[in-house]
Design an enzyme around this catalytic site. Structure first.
Site, PDB file in Angstrom:
ATOM      1  N   THR A 141      16.116-130.068   7.698  1.00 15.96           N
ATOM      2  CA  THR A 141      16.227-128.677   8.127  1.00 15.96           C
ATOM      3  C   THR A 141      14.886-128.295   8.749  1.00 15.96           C
ATOM      4  OG1 THR A 141      15.404-127.893   6.018  1.00 15.96           O
ATOM      5  CG2 THR A 141      17.782-128.117   6.221  1.00 15.96           C
TER       6      THR A 141
ATOM      7  N   GLU B  87      23.074-128.582   6.483  1.00 11.31           N
ATOM      8  CA  GLU B  87      23.576-128.931   5.147  1.00 11.31           C
ATOM      9  C   GLU B  87      25.093-129.069   5.119  1.00 11.31           C
ATOM     10  OE1 GLU B  87      21.320-126.713   5.874  1.00 11.31           O
ATOM     11  OE2 GLU B  87      19.788-126.481   4.321  1.00 11.31           O
TER      12      GLU B  87
ATOM     13  N   LYS C  75      15.971-104.112   4.472  1.00 16.20           N
ATOM     14  CA  LYS C  75      16.439-103.325   3.330  1.00 16.20           C
ATOM     15  C   LYS C  75      15.922-101.905   3.456  1.00 16.20           C
ATOM     16  CE  LYS C  75      16.728-107.370   0.442  1.00 16.20           C
ATOM     17  NZ  LYS C  75      15.758-108.355   0.909  1.00 16.20           N
TER      18      LYS C  75
ATOM     19  N   TRP D 199      21.516-102.561   3.176  1.00 19.34           N
ATOM     20  CA  TRP D 199      21.120-103.612   4.104  1.00 19.34           C
ATOM     21  C   TRP D 199      21.461-103.225   5.548  1.00 19.34           C
ATOM     22  CZ3 TRP D 199      23.242-108.648   1.339  1.00 19.34           C
ATOM     23  CH2 TRP D 199      22.474-108.868   0.190  1.00 19.34           C
TER      24      TRP D 199
HETATM   25  P1  ADP Z   1      17.871-124.883  11.765  1.00 18.86           P
HETATM   26  O1  ADP Z   1      17.248-123.780  10.987  1.00 18.86           O
HETATM   27  O2  ADP Z   1      17.234-126.206  11.670  1.00 18.86           O
HETATM   28  O3  ADP Z   1      18.302-124.480  13.133  1.00 18.86           O
HETATM   29  P2  ADP Z   1      20.588-125.113  11.257  1.00 18.86           P
HETATM   30  O4  ADP Z   1      20.865-125.493  12.644  1.00 18.86           O
HETATM   31  O5  ADP Z   1      21.224-125.834  10.165  1.00 18.86           O
HETATM   32  O6  ADP Z   1      19.127-125.220  10.954  1.00 18.86           O
HETATM   33  O7  ADP Z   1      20.768-123.549  11.145  1.00 18.86           O
HETATM   34  C1  ADP Z   1      21.731-122.985  10.336  1.00 18.86           C
HETATM   35  C2  ADP Z   1      21.651-121.498  10.402  1.00 18.86           C
HETATM   36  O8  ADP Z   1      21.791-121.031  11.744  1.00 18.86           O
HETATM   37  C3  ADP Z   1      22.765-120.824   9.653  1.00 18.86           C
HETATM   38  O9  ADP Z   1      22.517-120.773   8.272  1.00 18.86           O
HETATM   39  C4  ADP Z   1      22.778-119.461  10.308  1.00 18.86           C
HETATM   40  O10 ADP Z   1      21.780-118.616   9.789  1.00 18.86           O
HETATM   41  C5  ADP Z   1      22.428-119.763  11.746  1.00 18.86           C
HETATM   42  N1  ADP Z   1      23.654-119.818  12.541  1.00 18.86           N
HETATM   43  C6  ADP Z   1      24.333-120.907  12.921  1.00 18.86           C
HETATM   44  N2  ADP Z   1      25.400-120.556  13.656  1.00 18.86           N
HETATM   45  C7  ADP Z   1      25.405-119.214  13.738  1.00 18.86           C
HETATM   46  C8  ADP Z   1      26.259-118.241  14.350  1.00 18.86           C
HETATM   47  N3  ADP Z   1      27.322-118.586  15.055  1.00 18.86           N
HETATM   48  N4  ADP Z   1      25.950-116.938  14.198  1.00 18.86           N
HETATM   49  C9  ADP Z   1      24.867-116.555  13.490  1.00 18.86           C
HETATM   50  N5  ADP Z   1      24.024-117.420  12.898  1.00 18.86           N
HETATM   51  C10 ADP Z   1      24.286-118.732  13.015  1.00 18.86           C
END
Ligand code: ADP
Length: 566
Positions: A205, A350, A459, A464
């Site tokens: 990540t 994940e 917040k 929220w």
């Molecule tokens: P990185 O932080 O490495 O980019 P990821 O690609 O796994 O890791 O990112 C996952 C996160 O990206 C999700 O938990 C979410 O917060 C955000 N995310 C992914 N797709 C969307 C979406 N369609 N809309 C809003 N947030 C998104």
């Protein structure tokens, strides 16, 4: 465990005691080498088109990929690679990169994708944590390699993904070029033959909170994720599609496409290093791509190119957009101007990574166009194989009413149960659900809507405010290129939103213009307390707004409402 599940488990134990009988079906292990076996046997002549990092567009087939991946396996074995060893790639979407994947996974070694958009120190940290033994990299990343080569003692072999003619000058004495590395090898190798729970891929990540953490995929989870993506309401590709993953293989496994394209036998189009609008258009049009996927920023570049040239997208049918929320103007441009269906997807490393996709359902399609647009902007529904729930701070499940926002938790066969080497400790709740760190609501039809990252939520007065909602509306303003809302401390309300705006080149807008534009679109108490303009909103390694940097930059910004409140 929930009451019903507990009862089921107890009943299961009871039936074993009573002499449960096992099914009599084959124990065909779910290992990813079988995906490429299938593509070779059933779609061997299907084309793979790559824009090479060296420049030219080259053509090959699934059978070529199959044979060359086997040569790569043998080259690794000749180097003494053992099952479980980590083989890293620092590479764009190309056939050679695909060969590295299948060649590594086939022999039970672990393919580790490195994200070249991270800083070299972060890349070195990750390599050391993963204890990678081999690094396969594209020539474009030579500067990163120079910067890290003396800091990664576990690496025994460096392979540059090119041929002898294009091998860059390098101080690494025994640097191998890929073509020679595999060229001398036999195509005969045994793939698979290990249990389906064997580790197969590793992806870290991005580490926006603390050190990066490794997600260790198994063959089983990858095969099941592939089957999940093949559902019509998921990626739903077929042998008749031209499939172009623009989302990089280093960004959460190209959202599974490097495995699902060979599984369905579609023509595979790999864009290499060029992501600009013109280059992407050239591949979409020239190769008759019908299905593609990437983050919103890529599509903004393409749409800008289309608008400035007047070109159309006659072959493209479906575009999957995710990684961050789809801005309304991208959705409308694709669907209303170019007749391309947008599927909004959400997921994370994940989750292998797909978590939800916005395919429409009959009750939604029965509504008017504007209502359908609202559904399309949500993050979509869970495909079979992903379970979701929304909970409050105490872990109590919230109703699926489309309003109650809470922590989004997920469970499924392609969801991580722990991080590599135990980083981060226990990550599942008592029912086996993983907390995604996202805040969302779920509606009666199963559509999920992300309202924030838990750490980005603003917040205010105990409630929220969704930073994503404010941003989505703000980018609707014609002069705004990018918008980010962050919470700043406030003596009366705890936190209040500051809106940070990057304008489009040559455009102007004032604080009052932006606030006037938002007025009536969002709740009054969500209205930003201030608007500031910046030349460039910083993006992280996977194209998301880097709020950590923004919070640091604007931490001393004084909200005009503070005095008024005092
Ligand atoms: P990185 O932080 O490495 O980019 P990821 O690609 O796994 O890791 O990112 C996952 C996160 O990206 C999700 O938990 C979410 O917060 C955000 N995310 C992914 N797709 C969307 C979406 N369609 N809309 C809003 N947030 C998104």
């Amino acid at each position: 465990m929930f009451g019903a599940d507990k009862k089921k488990a107890e009943a299961g134990v009871e039936s074993i005691k009573r002499g449960l009988i096992l099914g009599q079906m084959q124990g065909w292990q779910l290992t990813v080498d079988k995906i490429l076996d299938h593509a070779h046997q059933n779609h061997g002549h299907q084309e793979i088109v790559t824009r090479t990092v060296e420049g030219p567009i080259v053509r090959s087939t699934y059978s070529d990929l199959y044979w060359r991946a086997r040569q790569f396996s043998n080259a690794l074995l000749a180097d003494g690679v053992q099952p479980g060893d980590r083989i890293a790639t620092l590479a764009w979407n190309t056939t050679r990169h695909m060969e590295c994947w299948y060649g590594t996974m086939g022999i039970g070694a672990v393919l580790h994708t490195l994200n070249p958009r991270l800083f070299p120190e972060q890349i070195a940290w990750i390599i050391n944590h993963a204890e990678d033994t081999h690094i396969c990299y594209d020539i474009t990343f030579q500067p990163i390699i120079e910067a890290i080569k003396d800091k990664v003692p576990t690496v025994k072999r460096w392979i540059v993904l090119t041929d002898k003619a294009h091998r860059p000058p390098s101080p690494i004495a025994d640097l191998r070029n890929y073509e020679d590395y595999i060229g001398e090898q036999s195509k005969d190798v045994v793939w698979g033959n290990f249990p389906e729970d064997t580790a197969c891929g590793l992806c870290y990540t991005s580490g926006t909170t603390g050190d990066p953490k490794g997600v260790l995929y198994s063959h089983r989870s990858n095969v099941l994720h592939t089957l999940i993506t093949m559902q019509v309401d998921a990626l739903g590709c077929s042998a008749r599609d031209g499939i172009m993953p623009v989302v990089p293989m280093f960004h959460a496994n190209a959202w599974g496409i490097s495995l699902s394209a060979p599984a369905v036998g579609g023509k595979l189009v790999l864009p290499g290093a060029k992501m600009d609008g013109e280059s992407i258009y050239e591949m979409l049009d020239g190769e008759k791509v019908s299905f593609t996927a990437a983050v919103p920023t890529v599509w903004l570049m393409l749409l800008h190119y289309l608008e400035s040239t007047g070109k159309k997208l006659p072959y493209l049918k479906k575009v999957v957009i995710g990684g961050s929320a789809v801005p309304e103007r991208i959705l409308r441009a694709f669907e209303e101007n170019y007749d391309v269906e947008v599927i909004h997807a959400w997921g994370m490393t994940e989750m292998s990574p797909l978590g939800s996709l916005g395919a429409m359902t009959t009750p939604v399609l029965a509504q008017d166009h504007e209502s359908i647009v609202k559904y399309k902007l949500k993050q979509g529904r869970a495909p079979f194989g992903v379970e979701m729930k929304i909970t409050d701070d105490d872990g109590k499940e919230l109703p699926r009413d489309g309003r109650s926002a809470g922590h989004l938790l997920v469970r499924g066969p392609a969801v991580a149960k722990a991080y590599f080497k135990g980083a981060g400790g226990e990550i599942l709740d008592k029912d086996g659900f993983f907390d995604t760190g996202d805040v969302a609501n779920l509606d009666e039809l199963g559509y999920m809507q992300i309202t924030d990252r838990a750490k980005d939520v603003i917040k205010s007065g105990g409630e929220w405010i969704s930073s994503i909602d404010i941003e989505n509306f703000a980018v609707g303003h014609p002069a705004v290129a990018c918008a980010a809302a962050i919470g700043l401390p406030h003596p009366k309300w705890d936190e209040r939103p500051l809106l940070i705006i990057e304008l489009k080149p040559g455009q102007t807008a004032t604080r009052e213009d932006v606030l006037g534009y938002l007025n009536g679109k969002i709740a009054k108490w969500w209205m930003p307390d201030d608007v500031v303009f910046t030349d460039k909103i910083p993006l992280g390694a996977t194209g998301k707004i880097n709020k950590l940097v923004l919070r640091a930059t604007f931490k001393d910004h004084k909200l005009p409402t503070i005095q008024a409140a005092g």
